[in-house]
Design an enzyme around this catalytic site. Sequence first.
Site, PDB file in Angstrom:
ATOM      1  N   ASN A 262       0.842  -1.200   0.000  1.00  0.00           N
ATOM      2  CA  ASN A 262       0.000   0.000   0.000  1.00  0.00           C
ATOM      3  C   ASN A 262       0.884   1.260   0.000  1.00  0.00           C
ATOM      4  O   ASN A 262       2.102   1.191  -0.173  1.00  0.00           O
ATOM      5  CB  ASN A 262      -0.988  -0.035   1.171  1.00  0.00           C
ATOM      6  CG  ASN A 262      -0.282   0.008   2.526  1.00  0.00           C
ATOM      7  OD1 ASN A 262       0.906   0.273   2.608  1.00  0.00           O
ATOM      8  ND2 ASN A 262      -1.031  -0.259   3.581  1.00  0.00           N
TER       9      ASN A 262
ATOM     10  N   GLN B 269      -9.537  -3.635 -10.054  1.00  0.00           N
ATOM     11  CA  GLN B 269      -8.448  -2.863  -9.438  1.00  0.00           C
ATOM     12  C   GLN B 269      -8.960  -2.070  -8.248  1.00  0.00           C
ATOM     13  O   GLN B 269      -8.305  -1.983  -7.220  1.00  0.00           O
ATOM     14  CB  GLN B 269      -7.793  -1.911 -10.448  1.00  0.00           C
ATOM     15  CG  GLN B 269      -7.010  -2.616 -11.524  1.00  0.00           C
ATOM     16  CD  GLN B 269      -6.189  -3.769 -10.988  1.00  0.00           C
ATOM     17  OE1 GLN B 269      -5.351  -3.598 -10.107  1.00  0.00           O
ATOM     18  NE2 GLN B 269      -6.430  -4.961 -11.505  1.00  0.00           N
TER      19      GLN B 269
ATOM     20  N   HIS C  83      -8.860  -3.421  -4.657  1.00  0.00           N
ATOM     21  CA  HIS C  83      -7.600  -3.611  -3.925  1.00  0.00           C
ATOM     22  C   HIS C  83      -7.453  -2.619  -2.781  1.00  0.00           C
ATOM     23  O   HIS C  83      -6.908  -2.951  -1.736  1.00  0.00           O
ATOM     24  CB  HIS C  83      -6.403  -3.413  -4.867  1.00  0.00           C
ATOM     25  CG  HIS C  83      -6.054  -4.625  -5.665  1.00  0.00           C
ATOM     26  ND1 HIS C  83      -5.579  -5.773  -5.086  1.00  0.00           N
ATOM     27  CD2 HIS C  83      -6.093  -4.872  -6.990  1.00  0.00           C
ATOM     28  CE1 HIS C  83      -5.328  -6.678  -6.022  1.00  0.00           C
ATOM     29  NE2 HIS C  83      -5.647  -6.160  -7.191  1.00  0.00           N
TER      30      HIS C  83
ATOM     31  N   GLU D 114      -0.292   1.344 -14.620  1.00  0.00           N
ATOM     32  CA  GLU D 114       0.302   0.066 -14.224  1.00  0.00           C
ATOM     33  C   GLU D 114      -0.185  -1.032 -15.189  1.00  0.00           C
ATOM     34  O   GLU D 114       0.591  -1.807 -15.709  1.00  0.00           O
ATOM     35  CB  GLU D 114      -0.131  -0.245 -12.793  1.00  0.00           C
ATOM     36  CG  GLU D 114       0.352  -1.590 -12.296  1.00  0.00           C
ATOM     37  CD  GLU D 114      -0.289  -1.999 -10.980  1.00  0.00           C
ATOM     38  OE1 GLU D 114      -1.251  -1.345 -10.519  1.00  0.00           O
ATOM     39  OE2 GLU D 114       0.157  -3.012 -10.419  1.00  0.00           O
ATOM     40  N   HIS D 115      -1.500  -1.059 -15.393  1.00  0.00           N
ATOM     41  CA  HIS D 115      -2.110  -2.025 -16.322  1.00  0.00           C
ATOM     42  C   HIS D 115      -2.867  -1.265 -17.406  1.00  0.00           C
ATOM     43  O   HIS D 115      -3.583  -0.313 -17.098  1.00  0.00           O
ATOM     44  CB  HIS D 115      -3.156  -2.898 -15.610  1.00  0.00           C
ATOM     45  CG  HIS D 115      -2.679  -3.518 -14.343  1.00  0.00           C
ATOM     46  ND1 HIS D 115      -3.003  -3.023 -13.101  1.00  0.00           N
ATOM     47  CD2 HIS D 115      -1.918  -4.604 -14.135  1.00  0.00           C
ATOM     48  CE1 HIS D 115      -2.457  -3.786 -12.172  1.00  0.00           C
ATOM     49  NE2 HIS D 115      -1.793  -4.751 -12.760  1.00  0.00           N
TER      50      HIS D 115
ATOM     51  N   ASP E 269      -2.900 -11.222 -13.190  1.00  0.00           N
ATOM     52  CA  ASP E 269      -2.646 -11.182 -11.749  1.00  0.00           C
ATOM     53  C   ASP E 269      -2.217 -12.540 -11.217  1.00  0.00           C
ATOM     54  O   ASP E 269      -1.480 -12.626 -10.233  1.00  0.00           O
ATOM     55  CB  ASP E 269      -3.915 -10.762 -10.997  1.00  0.00           C
ATOM     56  CG  ASP E 269      -4.133  -9.262 -11.026  1.00  0.00           C
ATOM     57  OD1 ASP E 269      -3.203  -8.530 -11.404  1.00  0.00           O
ATOM     58  OD2 ASP E 269      -5.248  -8.827 -10.674  1.00  0.00           O
TER      59      ASP E 269
ATOM     60  N   HIS F  33      46.066   9.822 -12.194  1.00  0.00           N
ATOM     61  CA  HIS F  33      45.464   9.018 -13.263  1.00  0.00           C
ATOM     62  C   HIS F  33      46.423   8.926 -14.454  1.00  0.00           C
ATOM     63  O   HIS F  33      46.694   7.852 -14.993  1.00  0.00           O
ATOM     64  CB  HIS F  33      44.156   9.640 -13.761  1.00  0.00           C
ATOM     65  CG  HIS F  33      42.992   9.499 -12.843  1.00  0.00           C
ATOM     66  ND1 HIS F  33      42.941  10.090 -11.613  1.00  0.00           N
ATOM     67  CD2 HIS F  33      41.821   8.840 -12.997  1.00  0.00           C
ATOM     68  CE1 HIS F  33      41.795   9.813 -11.031  1.00  0.00           C
ATOM     69  NE2 HIS F  33      41.078   9.038 -11.861  1.00  0.00           N
TER      70      HIS F  33
HETATM   71  N1  NAD Z   1       1.530  -2.544  -7.902  1.00  0.00           N
HETATM   72  C1  NAD Z   1       1.505  -3.836  -7.728  1.00  0.00           C
HETATM   73  O1  NAD Z   1       2.230  -4.557  -8.398  1.00  0.00           O
HETATM   74  C2  NAD Z   1       0.585  -4.439  -6.694  1.00  0.00           C
HETATM   75  C3  NAD Z   1       0.382  -5.825  -6.610  1.00  0.00           C
HETATM   76  C4  NAD Z   1      -0.445  -6.328  -5.601  1.00  0.00           C
HETATM   77  C5  NAD Z   1      -1.021  -5.455  -4.694  1.00  0.00           C
HETATM   78  N2  NAD Z   1      -0.799  -4.121  -4.821  1.00  0.00           N
HETATM   79  C6  NAD Z   1      -1.298  -3.150  -3.870  1.00  0.00           C
HETATM   80  O2  NAD Z   1      -0.840  -3.575  -2.596  1.00  0.00           O
HETATM   81  C7  NAD Z   1      -1.650  -2.944  -1.642  1.00  0.00           C
HETATM   82  C8  NAD Z   1      -1.972  -3.905  -0.538  1.00  0.00           C
HETATM   83  O3  NAD Z   1      -2.379  -3.127   0.531  1.00  0.00           O
HETATM   84  P1  NAD Z   1      -2.843  -3.693   1.907  1.00  0.00           P
HETATM   85  O4  NAD Z   1      -3.211  -2.537   2.735  1.00  0.00           O
HETATM   86  O5  NAD Z   1      -3.847  -4.755   1.646  1.00  0.00           O
HETATM   87  O6  NAD Z   1      -1.573  -4.444   2.510  1.00  0.00           O
HETATM   88  P2  NAD Z   1      -0.103  -3.953   2.858  1.00  0.00           P
HETATM   89  O7  NAD Z   1       0.580  -5.157   3.413  1.00  0.00           O
HETATM   90  O8  NAD Z   1       0.533  -3.286   1.711  1.00  0.00           O
HETATM   91  O9  NAD Z   1      -0.276  -2.878   4.003  1.00  0.00           O
HETATM   92  C9  NAD Z   1      -0.645  -3.225   5.291  1.00  0.00           C
HETATM   93  C10 NAD Z   1       0.279  -2.532   6.277  1.00  0.00           C
HETATM   94  O10 NAD Z   1       0.148  -1.131   6.114  1.00  0.00           O
HETATM   95  C11 NAD Z   1       0.482  -0.510   7.324  1.00  0.00           C
HETATM   96  N3  NAD Z   1      -0.475   0.545   7.632  1.00  0.00           N
HETATM   97  C12 NAD Z   1      -1.817   0.534   7.424  1.00  0.00           C
HETATM   98  N4  NAD Z   1      -2.344   1.685   7.887  1.00  0.00           N
HETATM   99  C13 NAD Z   1      -1.332   2.408   8.410  1.00  0.00           C
HETATM  100  C14 NAD Z   1      -1.241   3.685   9.043  1.00  0.00           C
HETATM  101  N5  NAD Z   1      -2.313   4.449   9.233  1.00  0.00           N
HETATM  102  N6  NAD Z   1      -0.034   4.123   9.442  1.00  0.00           N
HETATM  103  C15 NAD Z   1       1.083   3.374   9.251  1.00  0.00           C
HETATM  104  N7  NAD Z   1       1.050   2.150   8.659  1.00  0.00           N
HETATM  105  C16 NAD Z   1      -0.143   1.687   8.252  1.00  0.00           C
HETATM  106  C17 NAD Z   1       0.416  -1.556   8.405  1.00  0.00           C
HETATM  107  O11 NAD Z   1       1.705  -1.739   8.907  1.00  0.00           O
HETATM  108  C18 NAD Z   1      -0.047  -2.810   7.711  1.00  0.00           C
HETATM  109  O12 NAD Z   1       0.676  -3.927   8.156  1.00  0.00           O
HETATM  110  C19 NAD Z   1      -2.882  -2.404  -2.371  1.00  0.00           C
HETATM  111  O13 NAD Z   1      -2.728  -1.017  -2.481  1.00  0.00           O
HETATM  112  C20 NAD Z   1      -2.783  -3.056  -3.730  1.00  0.00           C
HETATM  113  O14 NAD Z   1      -3.368  -2.257  -4.724  1.00  0.00           O
HETATM  114  C21 NAD Z   1       0.000  -3.611  -5.785  1.00  0.00           C
HETATM  115  N1  HSO Z   2      -3.603  -6.407  -9.505  1.00  0.00           N
HETATM  116  C1  HSO Z   2      -2.487  -6.521  -8.608  1.00  0.00           C
HETATM  117  C2  HSO Z   2      -1.292  -5.792  -9.229  1.00  0.00           C
HETATM  118  O1  HSO Z   2      -1.469  -4.486  -9.216  1.00  0.00           O
HETATM  119  C3  HSO Z   2      -2.024  -7.915  -8.339  1.00  0.00           C
HETATM  120  C4  HSO Z   2      -2.999  -8.851  -7.733  1.00  0.00           C
HETATM  121  C5  HSO Z   2      -2.748  -9.882  -6.901  1.00  0.00           C
HETATM  122  N2  HSO Z   2      -3.906 -10.493  -6.640  1.00  0.00           N
HETATM  123  C6  HSO Z   2      -4.841  -9.885  -7.307  1.00  0.00           C
HETATM  124  N3  HSO Z   2      -4.307  -8.895  -7.961  1.00  0.00           N
HETATM  125 ZN    ZN Z   3      -5.413  -7.399  -8.925  1.00  0.00          ZN
END
Ligand code: NAD
Ligand code: HSO
Ligand code: ZN
Length: 437
Positions: free
Chosen positions: A213, A258, A261, A326-327, A360, A419
Amino acid sequence: MKRLDTRDADFETAFTALLDSREEQGQEVNKPVADILSAVRREGDAALCALTERFDNLAVTPQTLAFTPDEVAQARAQVSQDLLDALDVAARRIEDFHRKQLPADIRYTDDVGMTLGMRWIPLDAAGLYVPGGKAAYPSSVLMNAIPAKVAGVQRLAMCVPTPSGVINPLVLAAADRAGITEIYRVGGAQAVGAMAYGTQTIRPVDRIVGPGNAYVAEAKRQVFGHVGIDSIAGPSDVVVIADSGSDPRVIALDLLAQAEHDELAQSTLITPDAAFADTVIEAVEKELGVLSRAAIAGASWARNGAVLITRDMREAVELANRLAPEHLELMVDDPEALFAHVRHAGAAFLGRFCPEAVGDYVGGPNHVLPTSRTARFASGLSVHDFMKRTTFLSGGPDALRRIGPSAVALAHAEGLEAHALSVSARLDALAAKTANA
Ligand SMILES: NC(=O)c1ccc[n+]([C@@H]2O[C@H](COP(=O)([O-])OP(=O)(O)OC[C@H]3O[C@@H](n4cnc5c(N)ncnc54)[C@H](O)[C@@H]3O)[C@@H](O)[C@H]2O)c1
Ligand SMILES: N[C@H](CO)Cc1c[nH]c[nH+]1
Ligand SMILES: [Zn+2]
């Protein structure tokens, strides 16, 4: 959600605001992330445990930070054979694709007789971040680990948050399938800090990769330089270019895939067909009424969703290039014709039956991709992210006689006497030897 038409007088202003909006949202986390990183750097495990309790509601000690082999085996045993088989389909396809990325070394002897080359060498240690706050990502375990294994990295350390101590067993099964043995129950910026600076329990790594995130993405940005990172793979985004040849519901689901997520995710439809655009908007609203993750998806759509109506498909691709998504989905009859004009996208999905969600999980190319317009200069995770290059030069007296004088001249021009002498002393010795022969 913003609905913009390129024919409107204020389109450019509104579109520029759209381009800037996610970068601005990302900046909100700069300071909290800096505070977390400096706490982990100063206090090590103590900060890591306290932050895990605070953000993941999990009481841990240095002794319980790592998953034990028994915990991993027990998790794997809970997973159905069907799911293990699906994991295997994904793992095989990801491995096949990434094997093709293995680069070849260079070695050749040039016209002055020097042997020159470049050797690819795997990293010693990589840190894999697997997100786990709002959803579980066994697929990201495979996407992170398989290229690292293919590259030949010796040590892989994986961090995954376990909110309230809960972990989806498939995440650990995927780690087991990928051969990861060092797994920590920590997430967020604190996990990135631990892998970058090291703590009493977690040894530092050389490069941190993986999606996460906004906190994770910003933490990677801030530790860059102390360790390597892959790219900024933060909250997901998608641009779908579509025409009315697609089912509006299917396009709506692609946008919502998307959006679900993260509230900070961004989904954009670009189409030259205004009536089709409105049908997709209606379909999004309808699906939001029934989706299990409607709260997250709805917030993302309301905050960051966009529908852009263009004069034609060429203009649609131009806007997509400016968004550098990204996509990028090209949901048209002849996607290759449009793809020829695509310059900025992390991954492109060509054709009505190739949705992003296939990529994905089981497509093969990596799903860890650059977000927030960083596809202008960055690429998705690959085997290359787990390797580095050492160039080499090997030459004898003949080569030095031929190119050494030019080096001496350039060294003098830069005012760097040592040098110049380093080369000319050798040339003088060679000249003396020849004179004495
Ligand atoms: N770009 C890519 O390739 C790709 C692929 C898969 C997932 N993603 C992204 O990954 C992200 C996953 O996010 P998620 O939240 O489910 O998991 P995450 O593991 O990325 O984040 C969770 C962590 O965020 C921290 N957090 C949450 N709120 C907080 C706050 N207020 N202050 C400080 N730290 C805090 C905590 O430590 C928690 O453990 C999504 O944004 C998704 O779109 C991106
Ligand atoms: N769409 C994400 C990449 O941005 C990856 C993912 C994992 N599981 C589902 N989707
Ligand atoms: Zn996805």
